[in-house]
Design an enzyme around this catalytic site. Structure first.
Site, PDB file in Angstrom:
ATOM      1  N   HIS A  31       0.982  -1.217   0.250  1.00  0.00           N
ATOM      2  CA  HIS A  31       0.165   0.007   0.006  1.00  0.00           C
ATOM      3  C   HIS A  31       1.041   1.559  -0.014  1.00  0.00           C
ATOM      4  O   HIS A  31       1.798   1.051   0.202  1.00  0.00           O
ATOM      5  CB  HIS A  31      -1.158   0.171   1.214  1.00  0.00           C
ATOM      6  CG  HIS A  31       0.132   0.412   2.066  1.00  0.00           C
ATOM      7  ND1 HIS A  31       0.761  -1.366   3.198  1.00  0.00           N
ATOM      8  CD2 HIS A  31       0.186   1.432   2.793  1.00  0.00           C
ATOM      9  CE1 HIS A  31       1.014  -0.255   4.476  1.00  0.00           C
ATOM     10  NE2 HIS A  31       0.600   0.705   4.251  1.00  0.00           N
ATOM     11  N   ASP A  52       0.916   5.326   1.702  1.00  0.00           N
ATOM     12  CA  ASP A  52      -0.172   5.394   2.805  1.00  0.00           C
ATOM     13  C   ASP A  52      -0.600   7.635   3.235  1.00  0.00           C
ATOM     14  O   ASP A  52      -1.667   7.867   3.716  1.00  0.00           O
ATOM     15  CB  ASP A  52       1.706   6.148   3.710  1.00  0.00           C
ATOM     16  CG  ASP A  52       2.285   5.608   4.511  1.00  0.00           C
ATOM     17  OD1 ASP A  52       1.281   3.999   5.032  1.00  0.00           O
ATOM     18  OD2 ASP A  52       2.914   5.312   5.243  1.00  0.00           O
ATOM     19  N   HIS A  91       5.513   0.049   0.063  1.00  0.00           N
ATOM     20  CA  HIS A  91       5.314  -0.837   1.158  1.00  0.00           C
ATOM     21  C   HIS A  91       4.803  -1.927   1.571  1.00  0.00           C
ATOM     22  O   HIS A  91       3.415  -1.349   1.223  1.00  0.00           O
ATOM     23  CB  HIS A  91       6.775  -0.358   1.570  1.00  0.00           C
ATOM     24  CG  HIS A  91       5.065   0.736   2.492  1.00  0.00           C
ATOM     25  ND1 HIS A  91       4.762   2.120   2.498  1.00  0.00           N
ATOM     26  CD2 HIS A  91       4.522   0.642   3.681  1.00  0.00           C
ATOM     27  CE1 HIS A  91       3.801   3.118   2.726  1.00  0.00           C
ATOM     28  NE2 HIS A  91       4.136   1.921   4.348  1.00  0.00           N
ATOM     29  N   ARG A  93       6.193  -9.156  16.957  1.00  0.00           N
ATOM     30  CA  ARG A  93       7.184  -7.651  16.042  1.00  0.00           C
ATOM     31  C   ARG A  93       6.530  -6.617  16.223  1.00  0.00           C
ATOM     32  O   ARG A  93       5.715  -6.192  16.568  1.00  0.00           O
ATOM     33  CB  ARG A  93       6.984  -7.894  14.871  1.00  0.00           C
ATOM     34  CG  ARG A  93       7.488  -6.635  13.811  1.00  0.00           C
ATOM     35  CD  ARG A  93       7.215  -6.901  12.350  1.00  0.00           C
ATOM     36  NE  ARG A  93       7.719  -5.797  11.323  1.00  0.00           N
ATOM     37  CZ  ARG A  93       7.411  -4.738  11.103  1.00  0.00           C
ATOM     38  NH1 ARG A  93       6.207  -4.277  11.910  1.00  0.00           N
ATOM     39  NH2 ARG A  93       7.649  -4.464  10.186  1.00  0.00           N
TER      40      ARG A  93
END
EC number: 1.14.11.7
Length: 834
Positions: free
Chosen positions: A682, A684, A754, A764
């Site tokens: 996508h 941002d 990204h 994570r």
């Protein structure tokens, strides 16, 4: 283990039905409503006359359907009752008693398909050569069959509704063109601007009025007769579709029902095509997005099944032409580019034909107040004509807008002409290249690149060609468009109407002087017209980064992109530990913000937890988490903002727009043969379209975001790498492995698509930050969190100055531990220089 069957996207609400009996005397148009049996939550009464199918008896049964409060009741075709089941209605001369029997069984019988009915032939035309029927009635019948689970009739009716709607549009277009081409159809010269001879003194009006009205009557007569020939008695008036239903067709809602019906009929190929068609126009429909993923996992669905059944053909030709140009195959691209241009002009003509409908009131309030009916004949004509012109001008933007998008491709027609003249020049067709570049100059007479190309083509061609000029279709388009704009700007100046010009090429001289300044101010307010400032060279900021102890690990060149950077050293291991503990404590307290620790919205194989700065401050004040972590979260976010501004935007201040501490945890037992991503590719601040490589800076994207940052806190997990791609969302250009204190910063636009690889083991955690140039989008929660923590610190200092409490009861361990920590001083600063 087989995957579960897909749940239909937006499982539409089951329609409710109303039954009403009406008496219709044989020689009268009056009607009387008797009663209704409503299979819903309430009873209603109907006052609209029922439709007739030419029954030999004066009775008919009609239904009205309503799917939701926002969807109006739709009349369904009447169904003749067998004589044995006809109720007896009292008449003026007297009659027998009313016997209402078997209504519910009768309704159920009406919902079932007729015995022996064949299966629908899929997407083929259902009634070749047959005149179109009323789309609203067909659609209502289709929804009724859908609600009853009669999947085959539902498919047939919904497809026929779509076919009839398209046929109506073709009839309007064909009739308009044929009537305009009839002998004597052209308006008199006096109405086109030629001065009329002075009729002499006298009170009589000029002949232009009689000529205008006579021409309008002739055109109306021609259109009425043409529609009657093509559509049957009643013509277009009989098949008129309301604005609500037009919007439903524009949003492709019938395909939402079709995909479910096809799935029930085991026609997976057609179900996937219908689902894809709906999804193209509704790309933010989350349920359909999930359904599409399920269809892709089914063995009976092939990649070619996902085809768009509604997109205008010029888009397919346009995309194919661009793809061939990128492969340097200009000869093969030319036919497709020409097809795209001709298709675009044809699509605009079709759109313009739809504009010639009845006058639409701007709102119910205006209609009630009578504002829409003020004035006389000429005011009404002007008001309706302005609506038609405004609609026609909007057709340019609608043709240039892909299905599912909110904004058109900028300069759609001129950009196609530019590609055409360049492609013709590459293959040596200089005459056609000159025609197309001259057409570009009709839009932009001062285009320097077009002028240079024209001079180059003329020099290569040699002797001048006297008959060589711009394309005739483009000349007609521009002359007609400018004529309409003149009228709209006149109405805007003198009648107070509004008009938003969709074209950037409109000559400034065409706009009245009194309107130019206002339009210029409106143009300057559009944020997407501003180009971002270019950052200074890296060497300029190298010393600054070194002074702060931050090292530049990778720049844009090493990351194979633009405005990307990887910086290490923003956090020490101790600071990473404090923030990890903050996330753990907040999650353990059940105070997760964002997604509440549930399965991630991007993948069912991970859990997603989020913590905002304000929530962290509130938890710290309540003693649920330590104040050290909440304060460090604020400090680190400001640290990232400062470095991002120094690296990318030193001449323009950046503001924090949103700060989010996020953790993704792999769900044990669900990682085998996993094929999805932790976060799909996508951008941002825009909606990425991988098929075309374009990124649309429009809602629901956060269009005000200008730079993004990801500050990682750990690396003790598997997977979870960040990666950048080409705009096609497939070709990976760079990959970054998380580690404590590593910041990946990049511009938020379509130049940096990204995603995140799947987290297959462990947890994570990272601090996600977005920055903006717009002060009005500054993160207010960050300011509130800072004030809240300052208040807590001041209160604790005041408590230390007071006498110790006489209450012998012990202090809660968590609060006692926090105060001991606070008395010992603030959180240790390992790196004071930051």
């Amino acid at each position: 283990m087989p995957r579960p069957a897909p749940v239909p996207a937006f499982c539409p609400p089951l329609p409710s039905f109303s039954l009403s009996f009406h008496t219709r005397p044989a020689f009268s148009t009056q009607h009387s409503s008797f009663s209704i049996f409503h299979m819903g939550l309430s009873h209603h009464r109907v006052s609209a006359p029922s439709l007739s199918l030419g029954l030999p008896h004066p009775f008919s049964l009609s239904l009205r359907l309503s799917t939701s409060p926002s969807f109006p009741s739709l009349p369904l075709p009447p169904f003749p009752l067998p004589p044995s089941r006809l109720p007896h209605f009292p008449s003026a001369a007297g009659g027998s008693d009313i016997m209402l029997r078997l209504l519910r069984p009768l309704l159920l019988l009406l919902l079932l398909p007729p015995p022996g009915s064949p299966e629908p032939p899929g997407l083929a035309q259902l009634s070749p050569g047959a005149p179109p029927q009323a789309p609203d009635l067909l659609y209502a019948d289709g929804l009724r069959a859908y609600a009853a689970g009669a999947w085959a009739p539902a498919v047939a009716l919904l497809r026929e509704a779509l076919r009839s709607q398209a046929a109506l549009g073709r009839v309007r277009l064909d009739c308009g063109a044929s009537c305009a081409a009839e002998p004597g159809a052209a308006l008199p010269a006096v109405l086109l601007g030629t001065p009329e001879p002075d009729p002499g003194p006298g009170p009589t009006q000029g002949s232009w009025e009689r000529q205008l009205l006579r021409a309008a009557l002739r055109r109306a007569d021609c259109l009425t007769q043409c529609a009657a020939r093509r559509l049957g008695p009643g013509g277009a008036a009989r098949l008129r579709v309301g604005s609500t239903l037009r919007d439903a067709f524009r949003r492709r809602e019938p395909y939402n029902y079709l995909q479910r019906a096809y799935y029930q009929l085991k026609k997976l190929d057609l179900a996937a095509a219908a689902a894809h068609t709906f999804f193209v126009a509704n790309p933010m429909h989350l349920q359909m997005r999930e359904d599409m993923a399920k269809y892709r996992r089914m063995s009976g669905v092939q990649p070619q099944s996902f085809r768009d059944l509604e997109t205008p053909p010029h888009w397919a030709a346009y995309d194919t032409g661009l793809e061939l140009l990128e492969r340097q195959e200009a000869g093969l691209a030319l036919p497709r580019l020409e097809e795209a241009l001709q298709g675009s002009l044809a699509q605009m003509e079709s759109c313009r034909a739809d504009c010639q409908g009845p006058e639409e009131q701007e709102g119910a309030e205006e209609e009630e107040n009578g504002a829409g009916s003020q004035g006389g004949l000429y005011e009404a004509i002007a008001r309706h004509w302005i609506q038609v012109l405004q609609c026609r001008q909007r057709c340019v933007g609608e043709t240039a807008t892909r299905p599912g998008r909110s904004f058109p491709v900028p300069d759609f027609l001129p950009s196609q002409l530019r590609r055409l003249h360049e492609a013709h020049a590459q293959v040596g067709n200089l005459s056609q290249a000159i025609e197309n570049v001259l057409s570009v100059l009709l839009f932009y007479p001062d285009d320097e690149a077009a002028k240079r190309a024209l001079n180059q083509y003329q020099a290569q061609l040699g002797e001048p060609r006297p008959g060589l000029g711009p394309r005739e279709d483009i000349q007609r388009f521009i002359l007609r468009s400018l004529g309409e704009k003149r009228q709209l700007y006149y109405a805007m100046e003198h009648l107070g109407t509004s008009f938003k010009d969709p074209d950037p090429w409109t000559p400034a001289a065409l706009i009245p002087e009194a309107l130019r300044e206002k339009l210029r101010e409106d143009q300057e307010k559009r944020p997407w017209d501003h180009e971002p400032p270019k950052p200074k060279p890296l060497t300029y900021w190298k010393d600054v980064l070194l002074l702060e102890g931050v090292t530049l690990t990778q720049d844009s060149r090493q990351l194979n992109g633009s405005e990307r950077a990887v910086l290490d050293g923003l956090l020490t291991p101790a600071e990473c530990g404090v923030l990890l503990q903050l996330a753990k404590d907040a999650a353990g307290a059940g105070a997760r913000s964002g997604y509440r620790g549930r399965r991630s919205p991007h993948t069912p194989h991970e859990r997603f937890e989020g913590l905002t700065v304000l929530k962290a401050a509130q938890l710290a004040r309540a003693g649920t988490v330590g104040s050290q972590g909440a304060k460090l979260l604020l400090e680190v976010s400001e640290r990232v903002r400062t470095l991002t501004q120094a690296y990318f935007s030193p001449e323009r201040p950046l503001h924090l727009s949103f700060t989010h501490l996020v953790c993704r945890s792999a769900i044990e037992g669900e990682q085998e043969q996993r094929m999805d991503l932790s976060h799909p590719v996508h951008a941002d601040n825009c909606v990425l379209d991988p098929d075309t490589g374009e990124c649309w800076r429009e809602p629901p994207a956060y269009t005000y975001r200008d730079y993004s940052g990801l500050l990682y806190l750990n690396d003790d997990f598997q997977g979870g790498d960040l990666f950048f791609t080409e705009p096609n969302a497939l070709t990976v250009t760079a990959r970054v492995r998380p580690r404590c204190g590593r910041l990946v910063a990049f511009s938020s636009g379509g130049e940096n698509p990204h995603g995140v690889w799947a987290v297959t083991r462990g947890r994570r955690c990272a601090l996600a930050l977005w920055h903006t140039w717009a002060p009005e989008h500054r993160e207010q929660e960050w300011i509130e969190a800072k004030e809240l923590l300052q208040e807590s610190e001041e209160e604790e200092e005041e408590e230390e100055e007071e006498m110790p409490s006489k209450d012998p009861s012990p202090e809660p361990p968590s609060r006692r531990h926090q105060r001991v920590q606070d008395k010992a001083g603030k959180a240790p600063r390992v790196r004071e220089e930051l």
